[in-house]
Design a protein around this motif. Structure first.
Motif, PDB file in Angstrom:
ATOM      1  N   GLU A  82       0.765  -1.118  -0.052  1.00 31.66           N
ATOM      2  CA  GLU A  82       0.202   0.216  -0.090  1.00 31.66           C
ATOM      3  C   GLU A  82       0.892   1.255   0.136  1.00 31.66           C
ATOM      4  O   GLU A  82       2.092   1.345   0.589  1.00 31.66           O
ATOM      5  N   PHE A  83       0.609   2.378  -0.486  1.00 32.39           N
ATOM      6  CA  PHE A  83       1.201   3.560  -0.554  1.00 32.39           C
ATOM      7  C   PHE A  83       1.375   4.116   0.990  1.00 32.39           C
ATOM      8  O   PHE A  83       0.578   3.687   1.540  1.00 32.39           O
ATOM      9  N   TYR A  84       2.389   4.791   1.104  1.00 37.18           N
ATOM     10  CA  TYR A  84       2.695   5.167   2.458  1.00 37.18           C
ATOM     11  C   TYR A  84       1.972   6.261   2.744  1.00 37.18           C
ATOM     12  O   TYR A  84       2.027   7.395   2.035  1.00 37.18           O
ATOM     13  N   GLY A  85       1.368   6.542   3.985  1.00 37.52           N
ATOM     14  CA  GLY A  85       1.071   7.761   4.485  1.00 37.52           C
ATOM     15  C   GLY A  85      -0.019   8.626   3.694  1.00 37.52           C
ATOM     16  O   GLY A  85      -0.816   8.195   3.354  1.00 37.52           O
ATOM     17  N   PRO A  86       0.652   9.874   3.718  1.00 35.12           N
ATOM     18  CA  PRO A  86      -0.109  11.052   2.943  1.00 35.12           C
ATOM     19  C   PRO A  86      -0.644  10.560   1.559  1.00 35.12           C
ATOM     20  O   PRO A  86      -1.477  11.041   0.790  1.00 35.12           O
ATOM     21  N   LEU A  87       0.337   9.565   0.841  1.00 32.71           N
ATOM     22  CA  LEU A  87       0.296   9.354  -0.605  1.00 32.71           C
ATOM     23  C   LEU A  87      -1.124   8.422  -0.736  1.00 32.71           C
ATOM     24  O   LEU A  87      -1.660   8.436  -1.702  1.00 32.71           O
ATOM     25  N   LYS A  88      -1.254   7.589   0.207  1.00 36.40           N
ATOM     26  CA  LYS A  88      -2.434   6.710   0.281  1.00 36.40           C
ATOM     27  C   LYS A  88      -3.741   7.582   0.041  1.00 36.40           C
ATOM     28  O   LYS A  88      -4.415   7.096  -0.601  1.00 36.40           O
ATOM     29  N   GLN A  89      -3.547   8.589   1.156  1.00 36.63           N
ATOM     30  CA  GLN A  89      -4.902   9.316   0.824  1.00 36.63           C
ATOM     31  C   GLN A  89      -4.999  10.215  -0.431  1.00 36.63           C
ATOM     32  O   GLN A  89      -6.083  10.301  -1.132  1.00 36.63           O
ATOM     33  N   TRP A  90      -3.898  10.784  -0.962  1.00 37.23           N
ATOM     34  CA  TRP A  90      -3.789  11.477  -2.151  1.00 37.23           C
ATOM     35  C   TRP A  90      -4.138  10.517  -3.164  1.00 37.23           C
ATOM     36  O   TRP A  90      -5.340  10.990  -4.077  1.00 37.23           O
ATOM     37  N   TYR A  91      -3.821   9.457  -3.189  1.00 33.83           N
ATOM     38  CA  TYR A  91      -4.016   8.315  -4.405  1.00 33.83           C
ATOM     39  C   TYR A  91      -5.581   8.298  -4.245  1.00 33.83           C
ATOM     40  O   TYR A  91      -6.182   8.246  -5.711  1.00 33.83           O
ATOM     41  N   GLU A  92      -6.283   7.736  -3.313  1.00 40.22           N
ATOM     42  CA  GLU A  92      -7.400   7.446  -3.353  1.00 40.22           C
ATOM     43  C   GLU A  92      -8.379   8.647  -3.690  1.00 40.22           C
ATOM     44  O   GLU A  92      -9.553   8.467  -4.023  1.00 40.22           O
ATOM     45  N   LEU A  93      -8.063  10.037  -3.222  1.00 36.29           N
ATOM     46  CA  LEU A  93      -8.728  11.006  -3.681  1.00 36.29           C
ATOM     47  C   LEU A  93      -8.658  11.482  -5.367  1.00 36.29           C
ATOM     48  O   LEU A  93      -9.670  11.689  -5.867  1.00 36.29           O
ATOM     49  N   HIS A  94      -7.713  11.086  -5.972  1.00 38.21           N
ATOM     50  CA  HIS A  94      -7.350  11.229  -7.255  1.00 38.21           C
ATOM     51  C   HIS A  94      -7.220  10.092  -8.169  1.00 38.21           C
ATOM     52  O   HIS A  94      -6.977  10.271  -9.620  1.00 38.21           O
ATOM     53  N   GLN A  95      -7.465   9.016  -7.660  1.00 37.65           N
ATOM     54  CA  GLN A  95      -7.282   7.661  -8.627  1.00 37.65           C
ATOM     55  C   GLN A  95      -8.375   7.663  -9.864  1.00 37.65           C
ATOM     56  O   GLN A  95      -7.826   6.946 -10.981  1.00 37.65           O
ATOM     57  N   ASP A  96      -9.449   8.560  -9.741  1.00 42.50           N
ATOM     58  CA  ASP A  96     -10.184   8.251 -11.055  1.00 42.50           C
ATOM     59  C   ASP A  96      -9.924   9.333 -11.974  1.00 42.50           C
ATOM     60  O   ASP A  96     -10.752   9.355 -12.975  1.00 42.50           O
ATOM     61  N   ASP A  97      -8.804  10.243 -11.691  1.00 46.18           N
ATOM     62  CA  ASP A  97      -8.321  11.231 -12.763  1.00 46.18           C
ATOM     63  C   ASP A  97      -7.726  10.493 -13.547  1.00 46.18           C
ATOM     64  O   ASP A  97      -6.862   9.897 -13.352  1.00 46.18           O
ATOM     65  N   GLU A  98      -8.128  11.082 -14.917  1.00 41.95           N
ATOM     66  CA  GLU A  98      -7.533  10.015 -16.046  1.00 41.95           C
ATOM     67  C   GLU A  98      -5.918  10.429 -16.154  1.00 41.95           C
ATOM     68  O   GLU A  98      -4.835   9.940 -16.910  1.00 41.95           O
ATOM     69  N   HIS A  99      -5.313  11.776 -15.308  1.00 40.51           N
ATOM     70  CA  HIS A  99      -4.128  12.091 -15.401  1.00 40.51           C
ATOM     71  C   HIS A  99      -3.233  11.501 -14.383  1.00 40.51           C
ATOM     72  O   HIS A  99      -1.920  11.742 -14.141  1.00 40.51           O
ATOM     73  N   VAL A 100      -3.845  10.342 -13.754  1.00 44.05           N
ATOM     74  CA  VAL A 100      -3.329   9.790 -12.472  1.00 44.05           C
ATOM     75  C   VAL A 100      -3.470   8.196 -12.851  1.00 44.05           C
ATOM     76  O   VAL A 100      -4.520   7.929 -13.173  1.00 44.05           O
ATOM     77  N   TRP A 101      -2.283   7.695 -12.676  1.00 46.36           N
ATOM     78  CA  TRP A 101      -2.376   5.885 -12.885  1.00 46.36           C
ATOM     79  C   TRP A 101      -1.158   5.379 -12.093  1.00 46.36           C
ATOM     80  O   TRP A 101      -0.266   5.831 -12.235  1.00 46.36           O
ATOM     81  N   MET A 102      -1.539   4.208 -11.356  1.00 41.87           N
ATOM     82  CA  MET A 102      -0.716   3.478 -11.022  1.00 41.87           C
ATOM     83  C   MET A 102      -0.285   2.288 -12.048  1.00 41.87           C
ATOM     84  O   MET A 102      -1.407   1.861 -12.655  1.00 41.87           O
ATOM     85  N   MET A 103       0.784   1.910 -11.971  1.00 43.81           N
ATOM     86  CA  MET A 103       1.179   0.685 -12.716  1.00 43.81           C
ATOM     87  C   MET A 103       2.215  -0.361 -11.901  1.00 43.81           C
ATOM     88  O   MET A 103       2.986   0.258 -11.041  1.00 43.81           O
ATOM     89  N   ASP A 104       1.931  -1.430 -12.264  1.00 38.55           N
ATOM     90  CA  ASP A 104       2.870  -2.507 -11.644  1.00 38.55           C
ATOM     91  C   ASP A 104       4.014  -2.702 -12.366  1.00 38.55           C
ATOM     92  O   ASP A 104       4.163  -2.313 -13.548  1.00 38.55           O
ATOM     93  N   LYS A 105       5.336  -2.873 -11.620  1.00 37.75           N
ATOM     94  CA  LYS A 105       6.377  -3.310 -12.064  1.00 37.75           C
ATOM     95  C   LYS A 105       7.098  -4.384 -11.325  1.00 37.75           C
ATOM     96  O   LYS A 105       6.798  -4.405 -10.254  1.00 37.75           O
ATOM     97  N   THR A 106       7.879  -5.187 -12.093  1.00 36.33           N
ATOM     98  CA  THR A 106       8.507  -6.130 -11.342  1.00 36.33           C
ATOM     99  C   THR A 106       9.752  -6.282 -11.291  1.00 36.33           C
ATOM    100  O   THR A 106      10.744  -7.064 -10.818  1.00 36.33           O
ATOM    101  N   ARG A 107      10.592  -5.209 -11.981  1.00 34.23           N
ATOM    102  CA  ARG A 107      12.082  -5.000 -12.007  1.00 34.23           C
ATOM    103  C   ARG A 107      12.341  -3.654 -11.100  1.00 34.23           C
ATOM    104  O   ARG A 107      11.493  -2.738 -11.033  1.00 34.23           O
ATOM    105  N   TYR A 108      13.481  -3.406 -11.053  1.00 38.25           N
ATOM    106  CA  TYR A 108      14.033  -2.208 -10.415  1.00 38.25           C
ATOM    107  C   TYR A 108      13.593  -0.796 -11.350  1.00 38.25           C
ATOM    108  O   TYR A 108      12.794   0.033 -11.271  1.00 38.25           O
ATOM    109  N   SER A 109      13.865  -0.775 -12.851  1.00 45.63           N
ATOM    110  CA  SER A 109      13.352   0.114 -13.648  1.00 45.63           C
ATOM    111  C   SER A 109      11.635   0.029 -13.817  1.00 45.63           C
ATOM    112  O   SER A 109      11.159  -0.799 -14.187  1.00 45.63           O
ATOM    113  N   SER A 110      11.262   1.309 -13.987  1.00 48.58           N
ATOM    114  CA  SER A 110       9.851   1.533 -14.395  1.00 48.58           C
ATOM    115  C   SER A 110       9.416   1.212 -15.759  1.00 48.58           C
ATOM    116  O   SER A 110       8.412   0.873 -16.190  1.00 48.58           O
ATOM    117  N   PHE A 111      10.409   0.986 -16.549  1.00 49.47           N
ATOM    118  CA  PHE A 111      10.487   0.606 -17.946  1.00 49.47           C
ATOM    119  C   PHE A 111      10.493  -0.762 -18.296  1.00 49.47           C
ATOM    120  O   PHE A 111      10.209  -1.177 -19.271  1.00 49.47           O
TER     121      PHE A 111
END
Length: 185
Positions: A82-111
């Protein structure tokens, strides 16, 4: 920032930031929370994009190289991921905004093994602002791949943290001197 900019908030989860996290940066990671939120709010205000590349693992995955290096961390559907502290609340507030998205990654690089580059190019995003943890691991590897893909890179020094002071200093210097990233306070 502009609509051609994206803020990446990398791996800002309980396992990497909370005192009880499995692989935590501890206080240095906790102290950057407010700066990350400020940057995220400003990015949305400027019509930019906020992307949350987030490490995910299976417990004791014999086929993942990190299993040999680190304790089990960021396991899907656990408190640690889960996102830490204030980021968890921030994400819950903004997760439906098309300019905000969470993505899974399984390696160090986000790419690595993700559609991030395609998603960024589809939105005509050319500049990446990097925040999160760990400065000398996932933030670093994301920055190197972004460099190799020709993105403009800004690292927000007051919004990244590492496991050690030495790792933090080394990575910040590497961003500047090896990949030509802009490192800003």
């Amino acid at each position: 920032m502009s609509k051609q900019d994206a803020l990446l908030i990398i791996d800002y989860t309980n396992d990497f930031v909370d005192d009880q996290g499995a692989l935590t940066c501890g206080k240095p990671g906790q102290q950057i929370a407010q700066k990350i939120i400020e940057l995220a709010d400003q990015t949305l205000k400027d019509d930019g994009w906020v992307i949350l590349p987030t490490d995910v693992h299976k417990p004791n995955d014999l086929f993942h190289p990190e299993t040999k290096l680190f304790p089990s961390h960021n396991v899907r559907n656990t408190w640690g991921r889960e996102f830490y502290g204030p980021l968890k609340q921030w994400y819950e507030l903004h997760q439906d905004d098309e300019h905000v998205w969470m993505m899974d990654k399984t390696r160090y690089s986000s790419f690595a093994g993700t559609s991030l580059d395609i998603d960024l190019r589809a939105r005509d995003i050319r500049s990446l602002h990097l925040t999160g943890v760990c400065t000398d691991i996932c933030v670093l590897h994301t920055a190197v791949d972004a460099y190799n893909l020709n993105y403009d890179i800004t690292v927000h020094e007051s919004a990244v943290a590492a496991l050690t002071t030495e790792g933090q200093e080394w990575a910040l210097n590497h961003f500047k001197s090896v990949i030509g990233a802009s490192v800003v306070k």
